[in-house]
Enzyme design. Structure first.
Site, PDB file in Angstrom:
ATOM      1  N   CYS A  92       0.854  -1.174  -0.193  1.00 61.50           N
ATOM      2  CA  CYS A  92       0.035   0.106  -0.060  1.00 61.50           C
ATOM      3  C   CYS A  92       0.777   1.315   0.066  1.00 61.50           C
ATOM      4  O   CYS A  92       1.562   1.639  -0.957  1.00 61.50           O
ATOM      5  CB  CYS A  92      -0.919  -0.050   1.259  1.00 61.50           C
ATOM      6  SG  CYS A  92      -2.043  -1.457   1.196  1.00 61.50           S
TER       7      CYS A  92
ATOM      8  N   ASP B 211      -9.094  -3.394  -6.287  1.00 63.58           N
ATOM      9  CA  ASP B 211      -8.496  -2.395  -5.658  1.00 63.58           C
ATOM     10  C   ASP B 211      -8.743  -1.148  -6.274  1.00 63.58           C
ATOM     11  O   ASP B 211      -8.320  -0.866  -7.379  1.00 63.58           O
ATOM     12  CB  ASP B 211      -6.927  -2.660  -5.596  1.00 63.58           C
ATOM     13  CG  ASP B 211      -6.074  -1.679  -5.191  1.00 63.58           C
ATOM     14  OD1 ASP B 211      -6.612  -0.623  -4.276  1.00 63.58           O
ATOM     15  OD2 ASP B 211      -5.058  -1.848  -5.128  1.00 63.58           O
TER      16      ASP B 211
ATOM     17  N   HIS C 235      -8.290  -3.757  -2.068  1.00 64.73           N
ATOM     18  CA  HIS C 235      -7.129  -3.008  -1.601  1.00 64.73           C
ATOM     19  C   HIS C 235      -6.443  -3.618  -0.407  1.00 64.73           C
ATOM     20  O   HIS C 235      -7.305  -4.148   0.774  1.00 64.73           O
ATOM     21  CB  HIS C 235      -7.002  -1.824  -1.506  1.00 64.73           C
ATOM     22  CG  HIS C 235      -5.965  -0.993  -1.165  1.00 64.73           C
ATOM     23  ND1 HIS C 235      -4.799  -0.623  -2.238  1.00 64.73           N
ATOM     24  CD2 HIS C 235      -5.606  -0.321  -0.100  1.00 64.73           C
ATOM     25  CE1 HIS C 235      -4.114  -0.223  -1.433  1.00 64.73           C
ATOM     26  NE2 HIS C 235      -4.398   0.356  -0.356  1.00 64.73           N
TER      27      HIS C 235
END
Length: 219
Positions: free
Chosen positions: A106, A154, A186
C-alpha cells in the site's frame, strides 16, 4: 527510528528485505507477523516505523471524523525518504547487509518502486502489493527487478492504471512480473477475510510471489 527486526534461522544478515508498510505501520500486528514470515523464508527483515509513532489506527478509517488526506499531509514524501535512506545506510554499515530487497505494501509500495531507480541509495530488487499513489511516471525509472501483486477490486489500482503501469514497464524493457488476483480488495496481502477461500488463496499466493521473486533476483 523505531524499527522491528526479524532474523532468519541462520541469523545471517548479508541478504535482507526492507519492508515498507501500509499506513497502519508497526501497530498493526499483521505487519510484524509478515516480517517474521519473510524471515522464516530465509531473509533478514527490517521493518521501520515510517510514521514516527503516528500510524493510522485500524478503526480510524471507520471514523467519519478521520481525514486521511489531512493525515497524509503530515507525512510528506521527504520525511518517508529520510527514514528509508537512514534505514538502508544503517543496514549496510551496522548490520553487514550487502544486498537489499524492498517489500512494499500500500503506502510503502510507491517508495519501493521509486528506490528501484538508479541513484545513490537504491534497492536491488522489489516486490509491491497493491501500491498506493504510484503513477505511470514512477514506473518509468525502474531499473531493477520488480514484481507486483494487483487486486482486481483495488480502487487505488483500477484496470486502466494497471494497464498503464505494465505498458510503461514493457516500454522501458524492465525486468518485471505482475499477478492479478480476482475479486480481492486493496490491502488483501496483509489484511483480508481469510474465511473466504478466494481471499485466502490470494493472500497466500501473493506471499509466495514475494518470496519466489527474491529467491531468484536477490539471493
Amino acid at each position: 527510528v523505531n524499527t522491528y527486526f526479524a532474523y532468519p534461522k541462520d541469523k545471517k544478515t548479508d541478504v535482507a528485505i526492507l519492508m515498507l508498510s501500509d499506513i497502519f505501520g508497526l501497530p498493526l500486528v499483521n505487519n510484524p507477523l509478515m516480517a517474521d514470515t519473510l524471515a522464516a523464508a530465509g531473509y533478514f527483515v527490517v521493518l521501520p516505523d515510517l510514521f514516527y509513532g503516528n500510524a493510522v489506527g485500524v478503526n480510524d478509517l471507520n471514523d467519519p471524523s478521520f481525514n486521511i488526506s489531512a493525515w497524509l499531509l503530515t507525512h510528506p514524501e521527504s520525511e518517508t525518504q529520510g527514514v528509508i535512506n537512514a534505514t538502508i545506510n544503517t543496514m549496510k554499515t551496522s548490520y553487514g547487509v550487502e544486498k537489499v530487497g524492498g517489500s512494499g505494501f500500500c503506502f510503502g509500495g510507491k517508495f519501493v518502486i521509486d528506490y528501484l531507480a538508479s541513484g545513490d541509495i537504491t534497492l536491488d530488487a522489489g516486490y509491491v502489493a497493491h501500491p498506493s499513489g504510484a503513477l505511470p511516471a514512477d514506473y518509468q525509472t525502474v531499473s531493477r527487478p520488480l514484481s507486483i501483486a494487483w487486486g482486481e477490486l483495488d480502487t487505488s489500482n483500477p484496470s486502466d492504471s494497471r494497464a498503464a503501469a505494465e505498458l510503461t514497464l514493457t516500454t522501458i524493457d524492465a525486468n518485471y512480473q505482475t499477478s492479478l488476483y480476482a475479486d480481492v480488495e486493496h490491502g488483501f496481502s496483509t489484511r483480508t477475510n481469510l474465511t473466504n477461500p478466494r481471499n485466502q488463496f490470494a493472500q497466500e499466493s501473493a506471499f509466495l510471489q514475494n518470496i519466489r521473486w527474491f529467491d531468484v533476483w536477490l539471493k
